[in-house]
Design an enzyme around this catalytic site. Sequence first.
Site, PDB file in Angstrom:
ATOM      1  N   GLU A   1      84.617  41.957  50.878  1.00  0.00           N
ATOM      2  CA  GLU A   1      84.302  41.757  48.731  1.00  0.00           C
ATOM      3  C   GLU A   1      85.674  42.116  49.239  1.00  0.00           C
ATOM      4  O   GLU A   1      86.631  42.829  48.846  1.00  0.00           O
ATOM      5  CB  GLU A   1      83.789  42.635  48.106  1.00  0.00           C
ATOM      6  CG  GLU A   1      84.165  44.141  49.097  1.00  0.00           C
ATOM      7  CD  GLU A   1      82.820  45.591  48.569  1.00  0.00           C
ATOM      8  OE1 GLU A   1      81.645  44.838  48.619  1.00  0.00           O
ATOM      9  OE2 GLU A   1      83.012  46.597  47.968  1.00  0.00           O
TER      10      GLU A   1
ATOM     11  N   ARG B   1      77.714  49.852  52.552  1.00  0.00           N
ATOM     12  CA  ARG B   1      78.948  48.924  52.686  1.00  0.00           C
ATOM     13  C   ARG B   1      78.818  47.450  53.716  1.00  0.00           C
ATOM     14  O   ARG B   1      77.232  47.847  54.570  1.00  0.00           O
ATOM     15  CB  ARG B   1      79.925  49.552  53.766  1.00  0.00           C
ATOM     16  CG  ARG B   1      80.458  50.667  53.120  1.00  0.00           C
ATOM     17  CD  ARG B   1      81.887  50.784  52.226  1.00  0.00           C
ATOM     18  NE  ARG B   1      82.294  51.731  51.590  1.00  0.00           N
ATOM     19  CZ  ARG B   1      81.562  52.447  50.443  1.00  0.00           C
ATOM     20  NH1 ARG B   1      80.710  51.965  49.653  1.00  0.00           N
ATOM     21  NH2 ARG B   1      82.615  53.164  49.824  1.00  0.00           N
TER      22      ARG B   1
ATOM     23  N   GLY C   1      70.583  60.785  53.952  1.00  0.00           N
ATOM     24  CA  GLY C   1      72.290  61.337  53.013  1.00  0.00           C
ATOM     25  C   GLY C   1      70.989  61.816  51.603  1.00  0.00           C
ATOM     26  O   GLY C   1      69.932  61.337  50.823  1.00  0.00           O
TER      27      GLY C   1
ATOM     28  N   HIS D   1      79.247  45.382  43.865  1.00  0.00           N
ATOM     29  CA  HIS D   1      79.659  46.708  44.687  1.00  0.00           C
ATOM     30  C   HIS D   1      79.963  47.534  42.918  1.00  0.00           C
ATOM     31  O   HIS D   1      80.472  48.457  42.640  1.00  0.00           O
ATOM     32  CB  HIS D   1      81.094  47.231  44.852  1.00  0.00           C
ATOM     33  CG  HIS D   1      81.135  48.143  45.969  1.00  0.00           C
ATOM     34  ND1 HIS D   1      82.130  47.896  47.311  1.00  0.00           N
ATOM     35  CD2 HIS D   1      80.194  49.353  45.900  1.00  0.00           C
ATOM     36  CE1 HIS D   1      81.333  48.987  47.867  1.00  0.00           C
ATOM     37  NE2 HIS D   1      81.030  49.718  46.714  1.00  0.00           N
ATOM     38  N   ILE D   2      77.938  47.733  42.029  1.00  0.00           N
ATOM     39  CA  ILE D   2      78.198  48.433  40.968  1.00  0.00           C
ATOM     40  C   ILE D   2      77.558  49.363  41.132  1.00  0.00           C
ATOM     41  O   ILE D   2      76.794  50.903  39.709  1.00  0.00           O
ATOM     42  CB  ILE D   2      77.892  47.943  39.986  1.00  0.00           C
ATOM     43  CG1 ILE D   2      76.304  46.636  40.162  1.00  0.00           C
ATOM     44  CG2 ILE D   2      78.929  46.876  39.344  1.00  0.00           C
ATOM     45  CD1 ILE D   2      76.047  46.282  38.826  1.00  0.00           C
TER      46      ILE D   2
ATOM     47  N   ARG E   1      70.362  59.327  61.571  1.00  0.00           N
ATOM     48  CA  ARG E   1      71.215  60.358  62.847  1.00  0.00           C
ATOM     49  C   ARG E   1      69.759  61.599  63.107  1.00  0.00           C
ATOM     50  O   ARG E   1      69.819  62.207  63.897  1.00  0.00           O
ATOM     51  CB  ARG E   1      72.788  60.581  63.264  1.00  0.00           C
ATOM     52  CG  ARG E   1      73.218  59.581  63.535  1.00  0.00           C
ATOM     53  CD  ARG E   1      75.090  59.671  62.971  1.00  0.00           C
ATOM     54  NE  ARG E   1      74.877  60.178  61.849  1.00  0.00           N
ATOM     55  CZ  ARG E   1      75.977  61.082  61.264  1.00  0.00           C
ATOM     56  NH1 ARG E   1      77.130  60.712  61.591  1.00  0.00           N
ATOM     57  NH2 ARG E   1      75.969  61.323  59.862  1.00  0.00           N
TER      58      ARG E   1
END
Length: 351
Positions: free
Chosen positions: A271, A242, A158, A289-290, A181
């Site tokens: 997390e 993720r 993406g 997660h920054i 995909r």
Amino acid sequence: MADPRPRVWVSQPLFDEVVEQLGQHFQLEMTHAVTRYTPAQLAERLAGVDGAPITLNERIGAAEIANAPRLRAIANVGVGYNNLDVEALSSAGILASNTPDVLTETTADLGFALLMATARRITEAERWLREGQWGQWSFQTLLGADIHGSTLGILGMGRIGQGIARRGALGFGMRVLYHNRSRLPEATEAEVGAQYVDLDTLLAQADHLVLVLPYNASSHHIIDAAALAKMKPTATLVNIARGGIVDEAALAAALANGGLAAAGLDVFEGEPTVRPALLALRNVVLTPHIGSASQATRRAMVQLAVDNLTAALDAGPQAGDPPSALNAQAVADARRARAGVGGKDIDDAKR
Ligand code: GLV
């Protein structure tokens, strides 16, 4: 007289001066401390409001909106929206939105930073130095893998994946392979300098593999023990998407037994809890997660969420047409169906 304006609840501290714009149109209830909500608390908070900007911490599905008859808009302040059950929101006539584009380059920066830190063992080297282990400069200490001229693999192509491809191809002379995909148009492939391959080829040929795909049932544990076994033992793996995309137990085992050289992880399955087996390894770079965490980008994300929410609640210059709605058509259909069934009786609040 009671304030007739729609009510908006803000689930977490964001940027007050940006969020306060909502006060021009709505009754605003802010949250000033970082808060962890139980599902019941979330349901309670959503029960009396028309809209809410929320973050990836808040998981919203059928149960959380079951008693929220006024709720018309959920504005996710983030691009990934696996915390939302969009189908449940659509059926309830609730417009969901996210914050794409504004975070693309910042998140691609972080992906590349993690790749470099992982390949060149930056955090491990710093820890070693701080521990006082640097007795004398020596030739074979902390040798890592080259980035320039190597093969970069990108899983998920993406906007963020394309940003990483550009950085690799144009900045570091990397050969860039990707799997997605759907294949990109040839002109886009040429512009970002990337070549489409099947997943097995990507796994087998990447020197550095970056995961940037959305998390859903089909990407759950797509990187499992079998996938890891197809990678070069000298390869590095970076996950900025993720946590659930990777089977972390299998990853920890591969990193411990020489199946993979190193990993850079910004996201984790449980997390904020990080699996002890990963914490124990030296060959893992861990960040909390920054991906989108620059001053300017986090502000832009909040601004976009504010614009989405304002428009979804039929106010402001884009009234009725949020810039990045996720389910506009489904909500329109659901609202029409309700109007059909209930006649004029469609929940007035959910016009
Ligand atoms: C962060 O992970 C986001 O999806 O924006």
